[in-house]
Design a protein around this motif. Structure first.
Motif, PDB file in Angstrom:
ATOM      1  N   ASN A   3       1.877  -2.224  -3.541  1.00 59.99           N
ATOM      2  CA  ASN A   3       2.450  -3.066  -4.590  1.00 59.99           C
ATOM      3  C   ASN A   3       3.963  -3.167  -4.409  1.00 59.99           C
ATOM      4  O   ASN A   3       4.659  -2.153  -4.308  1.00 59.99           O
ATOM      5  N   SER A   4       4.470  -4.369  -4.366  1.00 59.88           N
ATOM      6  CA  SER A   4       5.901  -4.584  -4.118  1.00 59.88           C
ATOM      7  C   SER A   4       6.780  -3.953  -5.192  1.00 59.88           C
ATOM      8  O   SER A   4       7.852  -3.428  -4.900  1.00 59.88           O
ATOM      9  N   ASP A   5       6.328  -3.993  -6.437  1.00 58.58           N
ATOM     10  CA  ASP A   5       7.125  -3.433  -7.527  1.00 58.58           C
ATOM     11  C   ASP A   5       7.306  -1.925  -7.384  1.00 58.58           C
ATOM     12  O   ASP A   5       8.351  -1.380  -7.742  1.00 58.58           O
ATOM     13  N   TYR A   6       6.293  -1.238  -6.868  1.00 60.44           N
ATOM     14  CA  TYR A   6       6.378   0.212  -6.729  1.00 60.44           C
ATOM     15  C   TYR A   6       7.417   0.627  -5.692  1.00 60.44           C
ATOM     16  O   TYR A   6       7.941   1.741  -5.751  1.00 60.44           O
ATOM     17  N   LYS A   7       7.709  -0.275  -4.762  1.00 61.19           N
ATOM     18  CA  LYS A   7       8.709   0.035  -3.739  1.00 61.19           C
ATOM     19  C   LYS A   7      10.119   0.109  -4.326  1.00 61.19           C
ATOM     20  O   LYS A   7      11.048   0.575  -3.655  1.00 61.19           O
ATOM     21  N   ARG A   8      10.297  -0.360  -5.544  1.00 59.88           N
ATOM     22  CA  ARG A   8      11.605  -0.343  -6.187  1.00 59.88           C
ATOM     23  C   ARG A   8      11.733   0.801  -7.201  1.00 59.88           C
ATOM     24  O   ARG A   8      12.781   0.951  -7.830  1.00 59.88           O
ATOM     25  N   ILE A   9      10.681   1.577  -7.366  1.00 58.50           N
ATOM     26  CA  ILE A   9      10.711   2.703  -8.300  1.00 58.50           C
ATOM     27  C   ILE A   9      11.073   3.961  -7.519  1.00 58.50           C
ATOM     28  O   ILE A   9      10.300   4.447  -6.687  1.00 58.50           O
ATOM     29  N   ASN A  10      12.248   4.496  -7.793  1.00 59.63           N
ATOM     30  CA  ASN A  10      12.783   5.571  -6.968  1.00 59.63           C
ATOM     31  C   ASN A  10      11.876   6.800  -6.913  1.00 59.63           C
ATOM     32  O   ASN A  10      11.607   7.336  -5.842  1.00 59.63           O
ATOM     33  N   TRP A  11      11.416   7.270  -8.072  1.00 65.96           N
ATOM     34  CA  TRP A  11      10.609   8.491  -8.065  1.00 65.96           C
ATOM     35  C   TRP A  11       9.282   8.268  -7.355  1.00 65.96           C
ATOM     36  O   TRP A  11       8.723   9.201  -6.748  1.00 65.96           O
ATOM     37  N   PHE A  12       8.802   7.028  -7.377  1.00 62.05           N
ATOM     38  CA  PHE A  12       7.550   6.707  -6.697  1.00 62.05           C
ATOM     39  C   PHE A  12       7.744   6.754  -5.183  1.00 62.05           C
ATOM     40  O   PHE A  12       6.880   7.248  -4.447  1.00 62.05           O
ATOM     41  N   VAL A  13       8.875   6.253  -4.719  1.00 59.75           N
ATOM     42  CA  VAL A  13       9.190   6.289  -3.293  1.00 59.75           C
ATOM     43  C   VAL A  13       9.363   7.734  -2.825  1.00 59.75           C
ATOM     44  O   VAL A  13       8.899   8.114  -1.745  1.00 59.75           O
ATOM     45  N   VAL A  14      10.025   8.555  -3.643  1.00 64.77           N
ATOM     46  CA  VAL A  14      10.222   9.969  -3.293  1.00 64.77           C
ATOM     47  C   VAL A  14       8.885  10.699  -3.227  1.00 64.77           C
ATOM     48  O   VAL A  14       8.625  11.477  -2.300  1.00 64.77           O
ATOM     49  N   LEU A  15       8.017  10.447  -4.198  1.00 61.42           N
ATOM     50  CA  LEU A  15       6.687  11.068  -4.206  1.00 61.42           C
ATOM     51  C   LEU A  15       5.909  10.701  -2.948  1.00 61.42           C
ATOM     52  O   LEU A  15       5.319  11.570  -2.278  1.00 61.42           O
ATOM     53  N   THR A  16       5.925   9.426  -2.604  1.00 63.52           N
ATOM     54  CA  THR A  16       5.240   8.984  -1.387  1.00 63.52           C
ATOM     55  C   THR A  16       5.874   9.615  -0.156  1.00 63.52           C
ATOM     56  O   THR A  16       5.177  10.013   0.786  1.00 63.52           O
ATOM     57  N   GLY A  17       7.204   9.723  -0.164  1.00 65.08           N
ATOM     58  CA  GLY A  17       7.911  10.310   0.967  1.00 65.08           C
ATOM     59  C   GLY A  17       7.529  11.759   1.202  1.00 65.08           C
ATOM     60  O   GLY A  17       7.385  12.200   2.351  1.00 65.08           O
ATOM     61  N   ILE A  18       7.359  12.522   0.133  1.00 69.77           N
ATOM     62  CA  ILE A  18       6.957  13.922   0.269  1.00 69.77           C
ATOM     63  C   ILE A  18       5.588  14.021   0.941  1.00 69.77           C
ATOM     64  O   ILE A  18       5.374  14.851   1.840  1.00 69.77           O
ATOM     65  N   VAL A  19       4.663  13.150   0.520  1.00 72.40           N
ATOM     66  CA  VAL A  19       3.324  13.145   1.124  1.00 72.40           C
ATOM     67  C   VAL A  19       3.398  12.759   2.599  1.00 72.40           C
ATOM     68  O   VAL A  19       2.760  13.375   3.463  1.00 72.40           O
ATOM     69  N   ILE A  20       4.199  11.743   2.917  1.00 72.61           N
ATOM     70  CA  ILE A  20       4.337  11.290   4.302  1.00 72.61           C
ATOM     71  C   ILE A  20       4.911  12.400   5.176  1.00 72.61           C
ATOM     72  O   ILE A  20       4.405  12.666   6.283  1.00 72.61           O
ATOM     73  N   LEU A  21       5.946  13.075   4.716  1.00 75.01           N
ATOM     74  CA  LEU A  21       6.556  14.146   5.513  1.00 75.01           C
ATOM     75  C   LEU A  21       5.590  15.295   5.724  1.00 75.01           C
ATOM     76  O   LEU A  21       5.487  15.842   6.835  1.00 75.01           O
ATOM     77  N   ALA A  22       4.866  15.672   4.675  1.00 71.76           N
ATOM     78  CA  ALA A  22       3.876  16.741   4.820  1.00 71.76           C
ATOM     79  C   ALA A  22       2.785  16.326   5.803  1.00 71.76           C
ATOM     80  O   ALA A  22       2.326  17.136   6.633  1.00 71.76           O
ATOM     81  N   GLY A  23       2.371  15.060   5.735  1.00 69.83           N
ATOM     82  CA  GLY A  23       1.338  14.570   6.635  1.00 69.83           C
ATOM     83  C   GLY A  23       1.776  14.570   8.084  1.00 69.83           C
ATOM     84  O   GLY A  23       0.993  14.918   8.984  1.00 69.83           O
ATOM     85  N   HIS A  24       3.027  14.209   8.340  1.00 65.16           N
ATOM     86  CA  HIS A  24       3.487  14.160   9.725  1.00 65.16           C
ATOM     87  C   HIS A  24       3.848  15.545  10.251  1.00 65.16           C
ATOM     88  O   HIS A  24       3.811  15.759  11.478  1.00 65.16           O
ATOM     89  N   TYR A  25       4.164  16.482   9.363  1.00 68.64           N
ATOM     90  CA  TYR A  25       4.246  17.873   9.812  1.00 68.64           C
ATOM     91  C   TYR A  25       2.870  18.321  10.302  1.00 68.64           C
ATOM     92  O   TYR A  25       2.745  18.957  11.361  1.00 68.64           O
ATOM     93  N   MET A  26       1.818  17.976   9.538  1.00 68.00           N
ATOM     94  CA  MET A  26       0.458  18.331   9.943  1.00 68.00           C
ATOM     95  C   MET A  26       0.077  17.618  11.242  1.00 68.00           C
ATOM     96  O   MET A  26      -0.719  18.142  12.036  1.00 68.00           O
ATOM     97  N   ASP A  27       0.623  16.438  11.475  1.00 67.96           N
ATOM     98  CA  ASP A  27       0.372  15.718  12.724  1.00 67.96           C
ATOM     99  C   ASP A  27       0.870  16.537  13.913  1.00 67.96           C
ATOM    100  O   ASP A  27       0.161  16.716  14.915  1.00 67.96           O
ATOM    101  N   ILE A  28       2.105  17.038  13.819  1.00 73.19           N
ATOM    102  CA  ILE A  28       2.656  17.862  14.899  1.00 73.19           C
ATOM    103  C   ILE A  28       1.914  19.193  14.972  1.00 73.19           C
ATOM    104  O   ILE A  28       1.662  19.723  16.066  1.00 73.19           O
TER     105      ILE A  28
END
Length: 444
Positions: free
Chosen positions: A360-385
């Motif tokens: 959703n385009s609107d969610y990309k402008r919500i700061n805490w939502f982006v941070v929450l997604t970012g935490i999941v992405i970083l944890a996921g890519h740590y698991m990738d390595i």
């Protein structure tokens, strides 16, 4: 100019101290003898009644039954020594995974920064100082990874089996690769890559700061030219680096997509950290000209590169699964059999979560939502390595414990400390970038 707050400084130092204790604890708890290794596996299996433990118990029972004859005794001794090597590898592997992960974040940011410079992008100059601050970690982070590689060459660990002369002597395939996979050439390549990455970062940063006090655009134009040239070097060196530092832990296996695959992981991780640091600084009133459109664009990259990573993951997996060549499928058989949760879990974290949360385009402008997604992405890519390294170095004897958590905490604290210290050394907003006004007025 940004002031490195005492609260953040103390928090990062505490993370480093606690993480360092965890790293030391991991090495102290590593078994020194075969008997200790067997006892450690037995105690872990008793505490975890899962399929993984059952497989290890089944393997132990098979070994017990094999002691009856001389061939069984020889096989059992070889298996026991292999088990000891794997358990001794665990703290080294945890350290290496965390060290590489945080180093690759800064390298991913450096690639994104060079692309913005070479493309002469108009939306991103307000974020250049943030990117330069994050890439500052490449210097200590790259040196730490190089030291771990050097210690591997000195046989302080068994992360890279092709560095063991006895193994190579009995392996015709490794003998055929000895011209490339040899310790001296390995370290020379690593030194060249790090020198190129760090050299570009330092020179580009110097030109960026000089542009603020210049009365013309000569520094900007030079930065554009060296950034374009660096991207050629980066694409070649990053691919070879991924073969050397990641893929060669399992030297019998290879993939022509692997360089792109690791690039996608580091690229999306780097962009995610840019977004998270930018949101933090903006919340402190330090980036007043950064608006929701800048955050939206960063989140779009997080979304798009997550899909790109998934495309590469699926392409690599599907082609190897479909062709069913024994030399290739062993990579996935090991991970699906012994690493089912982290293997499929990281696919969900790196694909499903970003797609569902950021579509959703609107969610990309919500700061805490982006941070929450970012935490999941970083944890996921740590698991990738983690999935790329651990199956080859510790085998089925893995779990997330003190060495892994301690290593992540130490390097997270070190990363935060170094990045925010670098951010405090220069104004956060460029003054004379030719596109700075376009960046200030970036809206859509």
């Amino acid at each position: 100019m940004y002031t490195f707050s005492n609260r953040l400084k103390i928090a990062s130092i505490v993370l480093m101290i606690v993480g360092a204790l965890g790293i030391i604890g991991g090495f102290v708890m590593a078994p020194g003898t075969i008997a200790e290794a067997k006892e450690m596996v037995a105690s872990h299996d008793e505490g975890h009644g899962d399929a993984h433990g059952a497989e290890a118990e089944h393997a132990t029972n098979e070994n017990d039954h094999a002691v009856a004859d001389s061939h069984g005794e020889s096989h059992d001794a070889s298996h026991d020594q292999h088990l000891l090597d794997q358990l001794k590898n665990r703290p080294w592997s945890a350290l290496y995974v965390a060290a590489f992960f945080f180093m690759m974040i800064s390298l991913g940011v450096l690639a994104f920064y060079a692309i913005q410079r070479a493309a002469q992008a108009g939306w991103s100059p307000l974020l250049f100082r943030v990117m330069e601050g994050i890439t500052a970690y490449l210097v200590p982070g790259g040196i730490i990874v190089f030291v771990i590689l050097l210690l591997s060459v000195l046989h302080m660990n068994h992360l890279f089996i092709w560095m063991d002369a006895d193994v190579v002597a009995h392996d015709h395939l490794l003998q055929g690769k000895a011209g490339y996979l040899n310790p001296t050439f390995f370290l020379i390549r690593a030194a060249i890559f790090l020198a190129g990455w760090i050299g570009y970062r330092e020179y580009s940063r110097r030109l960026s700061l000089a542009q603020d006090d210049s009365d013309d655009n000569s520094n900007f134009k030079l930065n554009f030219r060296i950034s374009a040239a660096f991207l050629v070097f980066y694409l070649i060196s990053e691919s070879i680096m991924s073969w050397d530092w990641i893929m060669s832990v399992e030297p019998h296996w290879f993939s022509t997509l692997f360089g792109w695959y690791i690039f996608a992981s580091m690229f999306v991780s780097g962009i995610t950290v840019i977004a998270m640091v930018t949101i933090y600084l903006k919340s402190k009133g330090l980036l007043p000209d950064v608006n929701d459109s800048h955050i939206h664009d960063l989140a779009k990259f997080m979304f798009g590169i997550s899909i790109f990573w998934t495309y590469l993951w699926f392409s690599q997996f599907m082609l190897i699964w479909y062709s069913n060549i024994p030399e290739e499928v062993t990579y996935y058989v090991t991970r699906i059999a012994d690493y089912k949760l982290p293997f499929f879990g990281m696919v969900a974290m790196n694909f499903l979560f970003p797609v569902l949360l950021l579509m959703n385009s609107d969610y990309k402008r919500i700061n805490w939502f982006v941070v929450l997604t970012g935490i999941v992405i970083l944890a996921g890519h740590y698991m990738d390595i983690f999935n790329a390294i651990m199956p080859s170095t510790v085998g089925e004897n893995w779990y997330i414990g003190i060495p892994e958590i301690g290593s992540v905490m130490f390097f997270a604290g070190f990363f935060i400390f170094w990045v925010f210290r670098a951010l405090s050394t220069a104004p956060l907003q460029p003054k004379r970038n030719p596109f700075i006004e376009e960046s200030r007025n970036f809206h859509y």
